[in-house]
Design a protein around this motif. Structure first.
Motif: not given
Ligand code: HEM
Ligand code: HEM
Lengths: 480, 240
Positions: B67, B70-71, B118, B139
């Protein structure tokens, strides 16, 4: 200078690395193309394994450690024997280097696919592979230094300096950055935490760029360019000045990857200042390369190898101008985290590193199989598709990066953010698609090279023994 | 300037190599050693704790799936950035980050303070197929995490290793690592099922996705921060 003796160079190891490098190059760039496709068309992710997050490090590891370093091993084994007029120190060490290294790359591809990763960029491999890398690297070092120590030539040519710097620096970086405490065979935790881990990682990461994608490639340039063009390097004095300043200054620039991070400000400032200084020694190398071709530009028109060197060196100049610019705080605030970095990376990687590697392979392969290159026109075609592909790749990523950076920071008159994140993702999709086209073109060049090399090997033979000094000796030193 | 002085060096391999070593070692010494030992580099921040056993497993999954490619998890001190993601990152928050996960690309948004932004159910839907929530997202789907059972066989060992490295885990935390991880997972599952109306099968309840969600919800929650919802809401009308 030296008596005429018949030297049997060990070219088997060079042949092995030349082929393995080509294979890893094709694999690595194919994976890169898949990664590029997945960013543009996410349905092409095939989880669990063929998913962007897992294959991106496979791309970087295959192209850097399989392809680039493979060519560096091939080129340095080829060059050091001739420059020292002596066979490699030990054939067994050469074999261990060849097979050990390729086993490591296979292990890297498999473990990364399985998600065994430390997450540290260009140092993703887990500790057992790290140990294997250290062992094989020491083997290479012993073999290389052993050969240099037994040389029949008085001085060491500049290419050898760059390879020596590579060997020492990579050993040091690798050992310190990989320090970790194992949990199991395939899991470990870094010995450093948080900002210290970041600091040491980018000391490693930046200098991996410096000493895997710059110095050994300069070594290739310094050896193969004068050979191909048949004239000495432009200036020995420039070689001296830019070698020492390059390796010294490089090691200070790592913090430019951590600008505006919690790293102490003074360290970030060092990073920026030394990055800006780095233009000079970098351009020293570019000038030395380009001016070696002075007066021979007519040959560049007809010789695809010289074209690759010329464009490669030009991209070296461009990316080492761009890099220092991106290390300036105000520019980095825009470029960091965006595709601008990706554009910068690939202008160096596709332009400078890979073109120089291709040219070096095209030089070596016919000589390794005692024949002529099967088709110069095919190599010419390779040059053109590669150049068009890389220009498409790099320019699309530049525009994409600036677009992204500007959209992230845009604010409305009332101070609220103008764009949602997803709007910035959607806005760069068109560039992701252009990048796919560029990457596909670049890869098709590699396919042409494969065919050319295949045919060359078929028409040649590895059997004819090499007669060392009877061939043209390397132009040592020379120039002003 | 001539270069005659350099000629002898070119024929003395040992001396040349030593000088090269000297040239490459200085920068590293100056940039790496002082920050490591200087007091001011890492401020102590109240409330920063090591990850729980389950969150740690989630974090290791984050690394396994890449991850971080990308993050990012590093917020820079600009208004546009703190408005979007929350207060900028401080070194003191990262003392239990092994390895650090700042990242170098932001193909997706920064996640260092995503915890609590969230509900679990959002993540539950999002990870299975991000396009179901955000059609333009690139994603990948992580549907396999809902099938693969969460492996806790190394959990205790992981905590032991981290304690050796200086993370202040209590003896019970290490000893009961597996039980504590299972208990926290049960809480996540119960919340999903009972409060958020998600159908969670038994396989899914014991799967890796639960650990990943626990990790997501932990991110950035150690430090008491002013809410960033207003800025985010202003920028993202219609976001779930
Ligand atoms: C066909 C050619 C190639 C294609 C299509 C390609 C594609 C890609 C893609 C899609 C990424 C990920 C970008 C992102 O995360 O946004 C990437 C990253 C990268 N590639 Fe390539 N690549 C190619 C060739 C190469 C070569 C030859 C090298 C090196 C010699 C290279 C070195 C890298 C590096 C170092 C990164 C990581 C950059 C970073 O972390 O900032 N690539 N590439
Ligand atoms: C004078 C020389 C150079 C300087 C000062 C320089 C500077 C920089 C800067 C400032 C970044 C962006 C860091 C960030 O914002 O995250 C960067 C990234 C990068 N550069 Fe350079 N650059 C130079 C030359 C090169 C060359 C010749 C290559 C060869 C391929 C290269 C490869 C890379 C790579 C792979 C990255 C991405 C690292 C990552 O984030 O994973 N650079 N460079």
């Amino acid at each position: 200078m030296s008596e005429r003796v018949s030297i049997q160079y060990d070219m088997a190891v060079v042949r092995g690395f030349a082929i393995s490098a080509l294979v890893w190059g094709a694999v690595g760039m194919l994976v890169g193309l898949l990664a590029a496709l997945q960013l543009a068309f996410p349905d092409l992710n095939l989880p669990p394994y063929l998913q962007f997050g897992r294959i991106r490090p496979i791309h970087t590891n295959a192209v850097i450690f399989g392809f680039t370093l493979g060519v560096v091993f091939a080129g340095s084994y080829y060059g050091v024997q001739r420059l020292c007029r002596v066979r490699m120190f030990s054939d067994s060490l050469s074999r261990i280097n060849l097979w050990g290294w390729n086993a490591i790359i296979v292990a890297a591809a498999v473990t990364l696919l399985l998600g065994k990763s430390t997450s540290k960029e260009y140092a993703e491999l887990e500790w057992p592979i790290d140990i294997a890398i250290a062992v094989v690297w020491v083997v290479y070092a012993i073999n290389f230094f052993g050969t240099v120590a037994r040389r029949r030539e008085k001085g060491m040519y500049v290419a050898i300096w760059f390879w020596i710097a590579t060997i020492l620096t990579i050993a040091m970086l690798h050992i310190f950055n990989s320090m970790a405490l194992p949990v199991s065979w395939w899991k470990s935790y870094s010995a450093y935490a948080g900002i210290h881990d970041a600091n040491i990682q980018w000391w490693y990461g930046h200098n991996a760029v410096g000493f895997l994608l710059t110095t050994p490639i300069l070594g290739l340039m310094y050896y193969f360019l004068p050979k191909q063009i048949d004239r000495p390097i432009f200036s020995h004095r420039l070689s001296i000045v830019h070698f020492w300043s390059l390796i010294f200054i490089y090691m200070w620039a790592g913090p430019h990857h951590l600008i505006y991070s919690p790293l102490p400000d003074w360290a970030q400032t060092f990073g920026t200042a030394f990055s800006v200084m780095l233009i000079l020694p970098s351009w020293g190398g570019m000038v030395n390369g380009l001016l070696t071709m002075r007066g021979a530009w007519d040959r560049v028109r007809t010789d695809p190898l010289l074209k690759m060197f010329a464009v490669g060196i030009t991209f070296y100049g461009m990316s080492t101008f761009e890099g220092p610019m991106m290390a300036v705080k105000s520019v980095n605030s825009l470029s960091h985290f965006t595709n601008w970095t990706i554009g910068h990376v690939h202008s160096g990687a596709l332009g400078w590193v890979a073109l120089t590697c291709f040219a070096s392979l095209y030089y070596m392969i016919p000589r390794l199989w005692h024949t002529q290159l099967y088709s110069v026109r095919l190599a010419e075609a390779h040059f053109w598709v590669a150049t068009i592909g890389l220009v498409l790749y790099v320019t699309s990523m530049w525009i994409s990066g600036v677009t992204q950076g500007l959209m992230w920071r845009a604010v409305n008159p009332d101070g609220s953010l103008t764009y949602t994140f997803i709007e910035t993702v959607a806005a760069i999709r068109v560039y992701d698609i252009i990048r796919v086209c560029g990457g596909a073109l670049y890869l098709s060049g590699v396919v042409l090279m494969f065919i050319n090399v295949w045919k060359t090997i078929q028409q040649g033979s590895s059997a004819v023994p090499e007669a060392g000094p009877a061939l043209t000796p390397a132009p040592v030193g020379g120039g002003k | 300037m001539g270069y005659d002085w350099h000629r002898p060096l070119e024929s003395q391999t040992l001396r040349f190599t030593l000088l090269t070593f000297l040239a490459i070692v200085v920068g590293g010494l100056v940039l790496l050693i002082p920050p490591y030992f200087m007091q001011g580099t890492v401020e102590t921040i109240e409330g920063v704790r090591p990850y729980t056993a389950l969150e740690l497993e989630g974090r290791d999954l984050y690394i396994r799936e890449g991850c971080n490619n990308c993050h990012s998890q590093m917020i820079r001190p600009f208004k546009a950035e703190t408005d979007r993601y929350g207060p900028f990152t401080m070194a003191g928050e990262n003392v239990y980050e092994r390895p650090f996960l700042y990242g170098s690309r932001r193909t997706g948004p920064d996640l260092s303070r995503v915890g609590g932004n969230y509900p679990d159910s959002w993540h539950w839907i999002h990870f299975r197929r991000p396009q179901d929530i955000e059609p333009r997202s690139n994603m990948p789907s992580f549907a396999h995490l809902y099938r693969w059972p969460l492996d806790l066989s190394l959990t205790q060992r992981k905590l032991e290793v981290l304690r050796t490295l200086g993370h202040p885990y209590a003896d019970e935390e290490v000893r009961d690592a597996v039980a504590e991880a299972q208990a926290q997972a049960a809480v996540v599952v119960a919340r999903l099922r009972d409060e958020q109306g998600i159908q969670v099968s038994e396989t899914e309840a014991g799967s890796e996705i639960v650990a990943l969600i626990a990790y997501m919800q932990r991110l950035g929650t150690d430090v008491d921060l002013p809410p960033i919802e207003s800025a985010r809401a202003g920028a993202a009308p219609g976001r779930p």
